[in-house]
Design a protein around this motif. Structure first.
Motif, mmCIF file in Angstrom:
data_model
loop_
_atom_site.group_PDB
_atom_site.id
_atom_site.type_symbol
_atom_site.label_atom_id
_atom_site.label_comp_id
_atom_site.label_asym_id
_atom_site.label_seq_id
_atom_site.Cartn_x
_atom_site.Cartn_y
_atom_site.Cartn_z
ATOM 1 N N ALA B 137 0.841 -1.207 0.000
ATOM 2 C CA ALA B 137 0.000 0.000 0.000
ATOM 3 C C ALA B 137 0.874 1.255 0.000
ATOM 4 N N ARG B 138 1.901 1.260 0.842
ATOM 5 C CA ARG B 138 2.790 2.419 0.958
ATOM 6 C C ARG B 138 3.537 2.653 -0.355
ATOM 7 N N LEU B 139 4.042 1.567 -0.940
ATOM 8 C CA LEU B 139 4.829 1.660 -2.172
ATOM 9 C C LEU B 139 3.947 2.099 -3.343
ATOM 10 N N ARG B 140 2.720 1.568 -3.407
ATOM 11 C CA ARG B 140 1.801 1.981 -4.489
ATOM 12 C C ARG B 140 1.517 3.463 -4.389
ATOM 13 N N GLU B 141 1.259 3.917 -3.155
ATOM 14 C CA GLU B 141 0.958 5.326 -2.882
ATOM 15 C C GLU B 141 2.133 6.205 -3.333
ATOM 16 N N GLU B 142 3.330 5.807 -2.938
ATOM 17 C CA GLU B 142 4.538 6.577 -3.237
ATOM 18 C C GLU B 142 4.788 6.645 -4.752
ATOM 19 N N LEU B 143 4.656 5.490 -5.424
ATOM 20 C CA LEU B 143 4.918 5.469 -6.863
ATOM 21 C C LEU B 143 3.826 6.221 -7.637
ATOM 22 N N ALA B 144 2.572 6.119 -7.181
ATOM 23 C CA ALA B 144 1.468 6.810 -7.865
ATOM 24 C C ALA B 144 1.680 8.325 -7.780
ATOM 25 N N ARG B 145 2.157 8.803 -6.621
ATOM 26 C CA ARG B 145 2.432 10.227 -6.447
ATOM 27 C C ARG B 145 3.518 10.665 -7.443
#
Lengths: 204, 204
Positions: B137-145
């Motif tokens: 979840a954290r990595l998806r959030e970071e990459l999407a940003r």
């Protein structure tokens, strides 16, 4: 008058069909058990109990829990393959999408697959390692062939390497399936459809 | 004349720094052990022996083998994060490529990661499940940003969904890493570079 004696059949040949049938019976039951329970790490004895055979019979027919896991996955895959889209015009991402859709009906199988791949990455697990290595190699080969064909008929862009497209598509589908199992909002299908559009020949 | 008595310190606070130091010592040693040995499934007692602490101490500081595995991975990731390319112009695929390159130096960590994800997909493993769910979840959030930013400056095409790009890139990198561990000819870097080109704004 007594019946004439039956012709002599070597013991191994005589018991062979029965052994095969019994092995298949255990496998069928194990597939049911795994489809329901996932692949929680558990003892061979506990699985044997649930499948309804003795520990001795399970060991006799499969050797080890690892080999039973490989046999269960292999057999399930064979059964699913019958439903796979076979047409040569189907793109790799679409193939993986359909196969993932089928797997989603049996979450235990996705768990089993991911356990087998993780086990294969550890040292000293030759059955899982052989299974995973061969499965990846075979699937990459098959998808790369498909890509070359779709490039030749102008469906897939020609500036991408077929082998890389194959490896990437399998990897994406495997990884998305894991993410989806942990969080159902992850759009496995949407991501594969996006990949499909990116690989499509832009002049179409 | 005797020295004035030292101010009273509660026993827990007094022993806290020592407990933290000891926990860290065990963790450091466990990281060394795992980096060398991979993550073969083995008993807590065997790991404790290799790390050089008693079974009791290991259980006391980490609770379970699963929790020690999570702590080992988490700590290793924190150490690697220092080397990650931080610039906001770095694409998601490039980020994953650099991180994979670092991981390749320590194959035990890739095996540990894949064991943790597989364990997370099984029922009843809450520590691994929490770790993997939160990490994804954290990595998806970071990459999407990162994708939204790169779209706004014209580096990434705007007809792709940032969340899907993020999930797909993480999945591709994870899956390619597994394939590479089983067959070193799989070109993890090449496949991620191809993904990067596909996501790039075509008008650049």
């Amino acid at each position: 008058m007594s019946a004439p004696p039956l012709p002599e059949v070597p013991r191994e040949r005589r018991s062979y069909p029965k052994g095969v049938a019994r092995r298949q019976e255990i496998l069928d039951r194990a597939i049911e058990v795994f489809a329901k329970r996932g692949a929680q790490r558990t003892s061979l004895r506990a699985i044997a109990q649930e499948v309804g055979v003795t520990h001795g019979a399970l060991t006799h027919y499969f050797g080890s829990l690892e080999e039973l896991l490989v046999a269960v996955y292999h057999e399930s895959e064979l059964r699913l393959d019958g439903d796979a889209p076979a047409g040569s015009e189907v793109t790799p991402a679409e193939m993986m999408r359909v196969s993932a859709e089928e797997n989603r009906e049996i979450p235990g199988m996705i768990q089993l697959y991911s356990t087998l791949v993780a086990t294969a990455l550890e040292d000293g697990h030759s059955a899982a390692q052989e299974f995973a290595t061969q499965r990846f190699a075979r699937l990459r080969e098959e998808l790369a062939r498909r890509v070359r064909h779709l490039q030749s008929v102008g469906r897939i862009r020609t500036d991408v390497d077929p082998g890389l497209v194959a490896a990437l598509t399998i990897a994406a589908s495997d990884g998305l399936q894991s993410q989806w199992l942990l969080d159902e909002t992850v759009d496995h299908e949407g991501a594969l459809a996006m990949l499909d559009r990116l690989f499509a020949n832009p002049s179409n």
